[in-house]
Design a protein around this motif. Structure first.
Motif, PDB file in Angstrom:
ATOM      1  N   ALA A 172      45.781  46.791  56.441  1.00  0.00           N
ATOM      2  CA  ALA A 172      44.666  46.833  55.482  1.00  0.00           C
ATOM      3  C   ALA A 172      43.783  45.590  55.618  1.00  0.00           C
ATOM      4  O   ALA A 172      42.900  45.369  54.802  1.00  0.00           O
ATOM      5  N   GLY A 173      44.042  44.775  56.646  1.00  0.00           N
ATOM      6  CA  GLY A 173      43.213  43.598  56.897  1.00  0.00           C
ATOM      7  C   GLY A 173      43.686  42.317  56.235  1.00  0.00           C
ATOM      8  O   GLY A 173      43.055  41.273  56.403  1.00  0.00           O
ATOM      9  N   TRP A 174      44.803  42.376  55.496  1.00  0.00           N
ATOM     10  CA  TRP A 174      45.253  41.173  54.785  1.00  0.00           C
ATOM     11  C   TRP A 174      45.721  40.069  55.726  1.00  0.00           C
ATOM     12  O   TRP A 174      45.491  38.884  55.465  1.00  0.00           O
ATOM     13  N   GLY A 175      46.369  40.426  56.810  1.00  0.00           N
ATOM     14  CA  GLY A 175      46.817  39.398  57.759  1.00  0.00           C
ATOM     15  C   GLY A 175      45.644  38.607  58.307  1.00  0.00           C
ATOM     16  O   GLY A 175      45.675  37.373  58.364  1.00  0.00           O
ATOM     17  N   SER A 176      44.588  39.316  58.691  1.00  0.00           N
ATOM     18  CA  SER A 176      43.389  38.645  59.208  1.00  0.00           C
ATOM     19  C   SER A 176      42.754  37.765  58.143  1.00  0.00           C
ATOM     20  O   SER A 176      42.324  36.638  58.415  1.00  0.00           O
ATOM     21  N   ARG A 177      42.690  38.276  56.919  1.00  0.00           N
ATOM     22  CA  ARG A 177      42.084  37.485  55.838  1.00  0.00           C
ATOM     23  C   ARG A 177      42.915  36.244  55.524  1.00  0.00           C
ATOM     24  O   ARG A 177      42.362  35.168  55.252  1.00  0.00           O
ATOM     25  N   LEU A 178      44.233  36.383  55.556  1.00  0.00           N
ATOM     26  CA  LEU A 178      45.107  35.222  55.331  1.00  0.00           C
ATOM     27  C   LEU A 178      44.882  34.174  56.423  1.00  0.00           C
ATOM     28  O   LEU A 178      44.756  32.976  56.130  1.00  0.00           O
ATOM     29  N   MET A 179      44.819  34.613  57.669  1.00  0.00           N
ATOM     30  CA  MET A 179      44.610  33.680  58.773  1.00  0.00           C
ATOM     31  C   MET A 179      43.234  33.026  58.685  1.00  0.00           C
ATOM     32  O   MET A 179      43.116  31.808  58.878  1.00  0.00           O
ATOM     33  N   ARG A 180      42.201  33.799  58.404  1.00  0.00           N
ATOM     34  CA  ARG A 180      40.856  33.216  58.286  1.00  0.00           C
ATOM     35  C   ARG A 180      40.794  32.189  57.161  1.00  0.00           C
ATOM     36  O   ARG A 180      40.196  31.121  57.314  1.00  0.00           O
ATOM     37  N   ALA A 181      41.426  32.499  56.044  1.00  0.00           N
ATOM     38  CA  ALA A 181      41.429  31.548  54.926  1.00  0.00           C
ATOM     39  C   ALA A 181      42.162  30.269  55.319  1.00  0.00           C
ATOM     40  O   ALA A 181      41.717  29.165  54.990  1.00  0.00           O
ATOM     41  N   ALA A 182      43.277  30.401  56.036  1.00  0.00           N
ATOM     42  CA  ALA A 182      44.018  29.219  56.488  1.00  0.00           C
ATOM     43  C   ALA A 182      43.192  28.417  57.487  1.00  0.00           C
ATOM     44  O   ALA A 182      43.172  27.186  57.435  1.00  0.00           O
ATOM     45  N   GLU A 183      42.520  29.096  58.392  1.00  0.00           N
ATOM     46  CA  GLU A 183      41.673  28.402  59.369  1.00  0.00           C
ATOM     47  C   GLU A 183      40.543  27.641  58.672  1.00  0.00           C
ATOM     48  O   GLU A 183      40.262  26.490  59.013  1.00  0.00           O
ATOM     49  N   GLU A 184      39.905  28.280  57.701  1.00  0.00           N
ATOM     50  CA  GLU A 184      38.824  27.619  56.965  1.00  0.00           C
ATOM     51  C   GLU A 184      39.335  26.390  56.215  1.00  0.00           C
ATOM     52  O   GLU A 184      38.681  25.340  56.209  1.00  0.00           O
ATOM     53  N   GLU A 185      40.516  26.515  55.606  1.00  0.00           N
ATOM     54  CA  GLU A 185      41.098  25.371  54.900  1.00  0.00           C
ATOM     55  C   GLU A 185      41.481  24.275  55.884  1.00  0.00           C
ATOM     56  O   GLU A 185      41.311  23.084  55.602  1.00  0.00           O
TER      57      GLU A 185
END
Length: 146
Positions: free
Chosen positions: A82-95
């Motif tokens: 559902a795209g959550w893995g990608s969103r989690l990774m993007r949020a971690a990368e941004e942080e």
């Protein structure tokens, strides 16, 4: 198993030992930070919860100098794809970038998701065999902001 010694150290083998893990982490952190002249690593976490407050997925890792390392990434089975893995990774990368990181690393067994990370721009940096079932541990790296 215990090796007795009346005049010296005693060797013991056992199971999980939270106190030992905490002590080893503290000792190695002092050694590592002294060796490279950087402060202690900082933890990073990202979570997703559903409307009932139940965990949908999460990510944990650490930031040390310019490196962010992902330790764990998990998404609940009914929410996978559902795209959550990608969103989690993007949020971690941004942080990580916000905290001054230029690089990010993660490892994934071949039966898990190395292809997922490659799809996010990570490149394979190495592999180790010996994982049960004939699998390998794949190490991946990404230059942030590139």
């Amino acid at each position: 198993m215990t090796t007795e010694s009346p005049t010296g150290p005693v060797l013991r083998v056992g199971g999980a030992d939270d106190a030992l893990e905490k002590r080893l982490d503290a000792e190695l952190t002092v050694f590592n930070t002294t060796a490279v002249g950087l402060p202690e690593p900082e933890d990073i976490s990202v979570t997703v919860t559903d409307p009932a407050g139940e965990l949908v997925g999460g990510l944990t890792g650490s930031v040390w100098g310019g490196l962010c390392s992902v330790h764990l990434l998990w998404v609940r089975e009914d929410q996978r794809h559902a795209g959550w893995g990608s969103r989690l990774m993007r949020a971690a990368e941004e942080e990580a970038v916000r905290r001054g990181c230029t690089d990010m690393t993660v490892s994934s067994y071949t039966f898990q998701a190395p292809g997922f990370y490659k799809g996010l721009g990570y490149r394979e940096a190495g592999r180790l065999g010996g994982v049960p079932g004939g699998h390998e541990d794949v190490y991946l790296h990404k230059t942030l902001g590139a």
